[in-house]
Every structure is written in C-alpha cells, then in structure tokens.
Write a protein that holds these residues in place. Structure first.
Motif, PDB file in Angstrom:
ATOM      1  N   THR A  18       0.735  -1.164   0.069  1.00 11.26           N
ATOM      2  CA  THR A  18       0.087  -0.144   0.068  1.00 11.26           C
ATOM      3  C   THR A  18       0.698   1.293   0.033  1.00 11.26           C
ATOM      4  OG1 THR A  18      -0.366  -0.140   2.389  1.00 11.26           O
ATOM      5  CG2 THR A  18      -1.882  -1.045   1.024  1.00 11.26           C
ATOM      6  N   MET A  19       1.900   1.166   0.839  1.00 14.81           N
ATOM      7  CA  MET A  19       3.022   2.290   0.503  1.00 14.81           C
ATOM      8  C   MET A  19       3.567   2.644  -0.989  1.00 14.81           C
ATOM      9  SD  MET A  19       5.083   2.499   4.056  1.00 14.81           S
ATOM     10  CE  MET A  19       5.630   0.909   4.170  1.00 14.81           C
TER      11      MET A  19
ATOM     12  N   ALA B 209       4.607   2.403   7.286  1.00 15.72           N
ATOM     13  CA  ALA B 209       5.880   2.311   8.141  1.00 15.72           C
ATOM     14  C   ALA B 209       6.569   3.866   8.623  1.00 15.72           C
ATOM     15  CB  ALA B 209       6.898   1.489   7.361  1.00 15.72           C
ATOM     16  N   HIS B 210       7.578   3.800   9.507  1.00 17.61           N
ATOM     17  CA  HIS B 210       8.198   5.185   9.536  1.00 17.61           C
ATOM     18  C   HIS B 210       8.864   5.533   8.411  1.00 17.61           C
ATOM     19  CE1 HIS B 210       7.799   3.557  13.871  1.00 17.61           C
ATOM     20  NE2 HIS B 210       7.311   4.632  13.895  1.00 17.61           N
ATOM     21  N   ILE B 235      -4.928   5.661   8.044  1.00 17.17           N
ATOM     22  CA  ILE B 235      -4.299   5.535   9.479  1.00 17.17           C
ATOM     23  C   ILE B 235      -2.915   6.276   9.461  1.00 17.17           C
ATOM     24  CG2 ILE B 235      -3.436   4.066  11.286  1.00 17.17           C
ATOM     25  CD1 ILE B 235      -5.554   2.002  10.155  1.00 17.17           C
ATOM     26  N   PHE B 236      -2.750   7.172  10.200  1.00 11.25           N
ATOM     27  CA  PHE B 236      -1.535   8.013  10.347  1.00 11.25           C
ATOM     28  C   PHE B 236      -0.657   7.573  11.439  1.00 11.25           C
ATOM     29  CE2 PHE B 236      -4.440  11.582   9.025  1.00 11.25           C
ATOM     30  CZ  PHE B 236      -3.584  11.710   7.481  1.00 11.25           C
ATOM     31  N   LEU B 237       0.609   7.246  10.980  1.00  7.88           N
ATOM     32  CA  LEU B 237       1.577   6.541  12.156  1.00  7.88           C
ATOM     33  C   LEU B 237       2.249   7.976  12.525  1.00  7.88           C
ATOM     34  CD1 LEU B 237       3.372   4.444  13.510  1.00  7.88           C
ATOM     35  CD2 LEU B 237       4.943   4.660  11.479  1.00  7.88           C
ATOM     36  N   VAL B 238       2.198   8.105  13.966  1.00 10.97           N
ATOM     37  CA  VAL B 238       2.233   9.581  14.459  1.00 10.97           C
ATOM     38  C   VAL B 238       3.559   9.698  15.255  1.00 10.97           C
ATOM     39  CG1 VAL B 238      -0.189  10.335  14.438  1.00 10.97           C
ATOM     40  CG2 VAL B 238       0.824   9.223  16.370  1.00 10.97           C
TER      41      VAL B 238
END
Lengths: 459, 459
Positions: A18-19, B209-210, B235-238
C-alpha cells in the motif's frame, strides 16, 4: 517447497504494497538506500554469524507478480483508491537496483549493515518483509549453531561433529529446512532434514527412533533386524528401556557396528559407562552419539567433564534458537536522492540511534590476526590500508554479480572467522563486548542532521 | 510457496526413511497406531489451542515421491544396503490408512492425543516429522494468540481487535504465513501477511511504516501525501518524530481519517493523551491503534489501566511465541497388530509415562457449560452420555472424510471453547491446572504392560 517461486512475491506485509501504491499514485519514486541491521545483540550472544544472503539474492532477482496475485490484490478494499496503472507497474515489476551484503559466514555485530538496498523507493520498499524474515531467522540460527560448534570442539577435537535434528520442533516444516542450512553455516556437520540435504547439498544423518525398538517385541530382536539391514553402518539407539542393557544387547548382536546413540538420562555418566563397556571389548572405534535437548551450555559442561563423545545431535535448541528466539533486525531508510540532491535519514530517539547514509564496515585486526575492533564509516571513506571491508556488491542494476558459493565454502568462512574472534567472545558468557566504533565523518553527519531536524520540529 | 506440494515429501528426517527402508527389507509392515501429543504444557500456558490439522490432512492425502526425489535418495550412501524394490514402493506410495484428530480451535492439554495415525508401519513412520512440525508450530502460535486475544478483550470489549504483524520476525518467510493462520485461529482479526490473506482468506491489515514519513522532507508533507491517496481510510503513524506533534500534524491535514497508530514510547500515556486531543475535537470515531513489541502481559496492563485503544498490532511475540518458543510434541507408537494379535506399547520412565493403545479424550462440563475435567480413555470406552469426545476421524483408508472448514468457523470454535474455560485458566498466570484424568481401564492396561516389560527386561 522451493524457497523462492512466484507465489513468494505475496510473502510481504500489506503496508509495503500500500505504501508502494501510494508512492506510485504520487508519482514519487526517488532513488533511496535502505539498510538492514540488527539493533541489539540478543541475550547470551557475543557475536552473530551472517546468514540468509543467498535466499535474499534469489528472491530479489526473481521477484515478480503474476496475474493471479495481482487479481487478489485488486480484490482487496485496501487498494480501492489505487489506479490500474499501479497494477500494471506490478505486472511488469522486476528489481532494477543494487544490493550490497555481508557474505554469509562472516562474524557480524549489532548496528552493522548486513544488507543494503539502493533502488527506486517503490522497489526498495516492497523487499522489506522478505529480506528481514530471511536474514533474521538464518542469522539467528547460524549464530546459535556457531556457539554450539565452539562448545563441542572447545577441547580442540575439531572432528567431533554436531548434527542438526530440529525439524520436528522448527517453526513449521519450511523453517526446518532453513534451520538445517543455517546451522551448517554455523559449523554443524549435517542435518537430518532430507530436503535441506537435497536443496543445499548438506550431508544428511540419521540413526533410528525409539519406535524402531518398540515396533518389535523385544530390544534384541529390534537390534538384530536393524543390523541385518544396515550391517557395520548400524547405529543402535540403546536407551529405549535401560541404557546399559541396551549396550549389552547391541554387543550380543555384533561387535562390528558404527556406534550407539544415547538420548536420555545423565548423558555424562551414561557415555562414560558406555565407553568403558565398549573399550573393555576392545571396541574403541565404536562411536558414541549423544542427543536429547542439548544446547551449548550442556555440551560445554560435557566437554569440561571429559565426556567420551564422538558426535552430538542437537534439535529444538538450535532450530528455534531457544534462549533467544528472535533477532531485532530492522530495515531503515538512510539516504534519498531527489531533484534537489541527496538527503540523509536517521533516527535520534535516545534509545534508538541509527546513523544516516550508506555505510561500510571496516574490520581491524591485531598483529596475530585476531579481530581488534570494527569501524562503521560512510561508504566513501577508505580504510583499506588498515582494515578489511565486510560489505560487498551482490546485485548491480538488478543482475547478480557474485557467483553463488557452495555451502561448504560458507562454512569454511565461518570457521575462519571464528578462529579470528577474540577469546573472550568465544566464551558462552562474556563481559567484554566487542568494540564497534563509528567514524568521525559519520558522527558529524548525524549531528548536522539532528540539528536540521530539531529546527524542523521547532518550526 | 505452497504449503504442500510434491517437494514437501522430502521434508522429513532421514531416519523416517531409513527405518521405513529397514522395515521394508525385513518385510515387516504390521498395522500400527501412532499418537501425537504434547508432553507438557510450556511455561506460562494454562491450555493450548489445537491448530495445524488442515495442513496435516493436506500433506497426508497428497504425499508422494517423484522420480527426482527418489534419485536423490538413491544417491545417498545411507541407502546403499537397500534394494530397488523399496524405491519402487516409494514411487507408488500413497497413504492408505486412517487419521484421527482434534478439530482445530479446540482447547487441549498435555498428554491428550491431537493426531492419531492408524496405518501400516511404514506409512505411519514416514509421516512423523511433517506432522510434528505442522502441529507443534501452529498449536504453539494459536495458543499464544488466544492468550493475547483474551487479554485484549478482558474488559468485555469483544470488538477490540488484534492484528498479527510478525512476518519479519517469524522463523523464515513461510513461518510468517503459518503464524498468521494460527493467530487468526487463536482469535486475531487478521494479519499483515498478504500471502496468508490469499491462501486462507484472512483479512489483511496495514498502515504505513516510519519509512513513509522519512521518505518526505517533513512529517506534514508525508501525512498530506498519504491522505491524498487513502482519504478517510488513512491511518497515520504519528510517532516518527514526536507523538503529540504527529497527532497535531495529522489534524492539520484532515479531521476525517480512520485512525492513528502509535508504535513507541509509554503507550498507555501516549494513548490517553491522543484520545484526549482527538476527543476535544469531537473526533471520538478516530481509532487508536497501538503496536511495538506487545504481548499479553503488556496488553493486560493496558486494559487494566483503562487505556483508550481500539486495536492492537502484535508481531514478534506472537509469531515466535517468544516466551515459550517450542512445544514438546511427540509421536509415539501405542499399538501394533501382527499375526499374533494386538500388542500395546507405552513408555514407563519415571519422568516420561505415556499410555498405551489408541485413545479418546472425553470432556466433562459443569451444569453451566464450563469445562470441569477431561478423561483420557481407551478408544473403545464410551462416556458419551456424560461427556463430549474430542477426537474425530479425518482420513479413512487414505480418503479425507471431513469437509474442509473455513478459518472463520475454526476461529468461532476457538471463541466458543474459550468461553467454556474455567475462569482460573483464562488468567495469564494460573495456579490451578486443569484436571486431566485417566480411565481405570487405561491405567490397568498400563500396569499389565509394565509388568510384562519388567519380565522381559529381567529375563
């Protein structure tokens, strides 16, 4: 099961795809470098043995997506915002970048890049999951098996072999195959896993199970039936009922067989008793093979105690790396080049520093060829007059550039590497971690970057 | 990689084949029964969830040896005493016996047969390695994941899902696929492993991912690019730089997105802060997903502390069953029928008793449908008026007799089984092991056998 075939391309975490789809839709595909390294040595490990590179190269140079796989992806709601063009991209996918790696069988440590991928961002991203799972597992098992090999030969008897018997307790059928490969790299003489033998030309070994003895109405009949077929190659499993009786029963059947295996009880005492009984008959050539939940600690104790043993069978403990069943391998973006130039990437959390840029690891030796320290430097720094570099180009523009080496020669590299380890690191427990330094240039780059990011954060 | 295909028939310990060859050469092929059971519950486990039967059935009903595999075996010195007839036997091999098993998703305990193979000795022997590795691994992971599922829903919020993210740390690429399957059986809502999704119709999940955040020059640009593609599903990886700033950056991009993921720091505090920030904006529908080396103990603590969390991502700890990375599954001969009749087999070492004969496990319930105790009995004993039997026929004369059930219905069985567990066994630690009884008939048979064997030993 082949380790890589078309189906493997879905052996990937969804977010890699998805990335990749997100980058594709954004038309954002800069040239990047990702590095795979182990964050910390696990408990009870003074060093690691690199393993899994061959599977990585095979995977990367064969990765493609067929229509069936693409149809599955298209069916997922996760891709509902993604255009047909991305799936056409996947359909035509082949890896076009470069891959660098530390040769299998090399002693390595935490923070040292084991694999580097230089490629367009989409390609590098998609590889992450498979690379981590291939390197993490085999490096973990090769490292465990090297400790067991060192323990088994710590009295200088290099011909005392260790065999890998762990398939039944490995994490699924295929893990057993890779565990056999990795433990051979770590110094084992072979495996019980037949498929590993076939795929990787590893010597295969086996004796008999207790079920052979129990399949007949008494032990001596079972031994006779065994000997009638396998003759002087027979190894009798003598502990089904009572070990001493078992040995005497074996001797009633023949005085010319290969060995006995003892799989339970106090192995030190049982082996000494067995050796005495055999030697009293002048049968000093009959081998004693010991097994039964063995690990490097138990084997070390046996060797210290002067246990007469010709070979060990080790299963669960090596195939699962029981006392340290995971490696903290990570795959981190360290460099990105877009139209504005090269940007470095790093992590600065107090507990999780990672250095930016593509690197090289330089190994410095003492005069007597013992490892002194490693230096992690940026790739364009040169210490070749004083040290050996560990990372080599493996794939260039999508093409493999190094010939596949045999597993035997990988094992030889392991043994050579182990012979250059400082003595303190060969101990099963060590208070003297190996010295891993970071070049001044790399430290300066990290500091510069840290300042930049702090400026961004405090905008 | 398919889990079973022709190549898998060499996924076997060599001694299974050399013993089979030995029996063949001796023209000795009595009808036998082997039982597969777990010797002891591992540390920190009050129960197990049976898993892996489907792979076993698939393997057993497809097992065959092709010419290439047979040529490899013939090339091994281990078979130098073996006649061509044995290889012809292998060439024509197909399983002709019966296989009984406990359905996947059933709560089971140590000493209870999970699989029984009734077949000619050669056939039963050859299956050993694969059966053990399939059942050991999946049962181990399903059991771990059931504990995590129980912890995550211990406050009664059954909709709080746990996702399996462990492929990168599983023991090789294929172990990740089976770990995804087994953790879904144990109660997880899905996996990040795409191949597992495709093969087993498991829901697949992922965020970013980061590296997504680090691939852009600042976090807010990264979030914008993400949101432009995935819109309200984002969905944000924060936590790449600073979690609170990350949440505020997400809110600058949109007020209509699916959730945030926090992967580091003190997750309890970070989640509470995040929920407060989101709720202050009236965004109570935005989900909070937590990940980062989670296990049942950490999740239990979070739930006890009232952490606002909608979903967990669990990786390493479930895919490797980190605190108990192996199950002591064994495969033991319990019965053998030759021209003289049926002979029972058992083990009597003080620390390793195993009971003879093919068995059945009967489960007794309290009036309120809570499990009271299990009774292990000989197969021909009948307790059907008071108890439920666990073991069912799966393969008869080589043919599958039960339809394949969907993984969803296996998961439903797990959940139903967990709802019938005594409360004490649901705790992460328990001082009250479940009561497993042995029938009088079985005890009597063991005693008779013990006396017989003592007579043999003292001959």
């Amino acid at each position: 099961m082949e380790i890589t075939n078309a189906t493997d391309s879905l052996l990937v975490d969804l977010y890699e795809l998805t990335m990749a789809a997100g980058y594709f839709e954004q038309n954002y595909n800069p040239w990047v470098c990702f590095e795979l390294f182990i964050r910390d040595l696990p408990p009870n490990r003074n060093f690691l043995i690199a393993a899994g590179l061959e599977q990585v190269i095979n995977y990367v140079t064969h990765l493609s997506f067929n229509q069936d796989q693409i149809e599955y992806l298209r069916s997922l709601s996760n891709f509902k915002y993604i255009s047909d063009d991305f799936f056409r991209y996947l359909h035509n996918f082949s890896f076009s970048g470069n891959l660098y790696g530390v040769p299998e069988g090399t002693v390595v440590f935490n923070d040292e890049p084991l694999i580097q991928v230089e490629a367009p961002l989409l390609e590098a991203q998609i590889l992450e999951t498979y690379l981590l799972s291939a390197i993490n597992f085999q490096t973990m098992v090769a490292s465990k098996s090297a400790r067991i090999y060192l323990a088994a030969t710590s009295d200088g008897k290099k011909q005392r072999g260790v065999m890998e018997f762990g398939s039944r307790r490995a994490h699924g059928p295929q893990a057993g195959v890779l565990a056999a490969r990795a433990s051979y790299i770590g110094g084992f003489i072979g495996t019980s896993n037949v498929l590993a033998g076939k795929l990787y030309q590893i010597p295969v070994y086996g004796t008999t199970a207790h079920s052979w003895t129990m399949a007949f109405n008494d032990e001596i009949t079972a031994f006779q039936r065994n000997y009638e077929i396998y003759k002087e190659d027979t190894i009798f499993l003598v502990d089904t009922y009572d070990t001493e009786t078992g040995i005497l029963n074996a001797l009633k059947v023949s005085l010319d067989f290969k060995g006995i295996r003892i799989d339970s009880g106090n192995l030190i005492e049982e082996a000494k008793k067995a050796r005495r009984i055999l030697d009293e008959q002048g049968l000093d050539k009959i081998m004693i093979l010991l097994s039964g939940d063995l690990n490097e600690y138990k084997i070390d104790e046996m060797i210290q105690e002067g246990t007469p043993v010709n070979a060990f069978g080790v299963g669960t403990q090596v195939a699962t790396s029981y006392d340290a069943p995971t490696l903290q391998g990570v795959y981190k973006l360290v460099e990105l080049t877009d139209e504005k130039g090269t940007h470095y990437r790093a992590k600065f959390s107090p507990d999780k520093i990672s250095y930016p840029g593509r690197k090289q690891v330089w190994r410095f030796f003492d005069k007597n060829s013992i490892m002194n320290h490693d230096l992690i430097a940026l790739n364009d720094e040169d210490f070749s007059s004083e040290a050996e570099s560990l990372i080599q180009c493996q794939i260039e523009n999508g093409q493999r550039v190094q010939k596949q080496v045999s597993l035997v020669s990988i094992q030889q590299r392991t043994k050579k590497n182990l012979s250059m380890l400082p003595e303190s690191l060969k101990h099963l427990r060590s208070d003297h971690p190996y010295s891993i330094k970071v070049s001044k240039t790399l430290k300066t780059l990290l500091n510069q970057l840290q300042n930049q990011v702090q400026n961004i954060t405090h905008d």
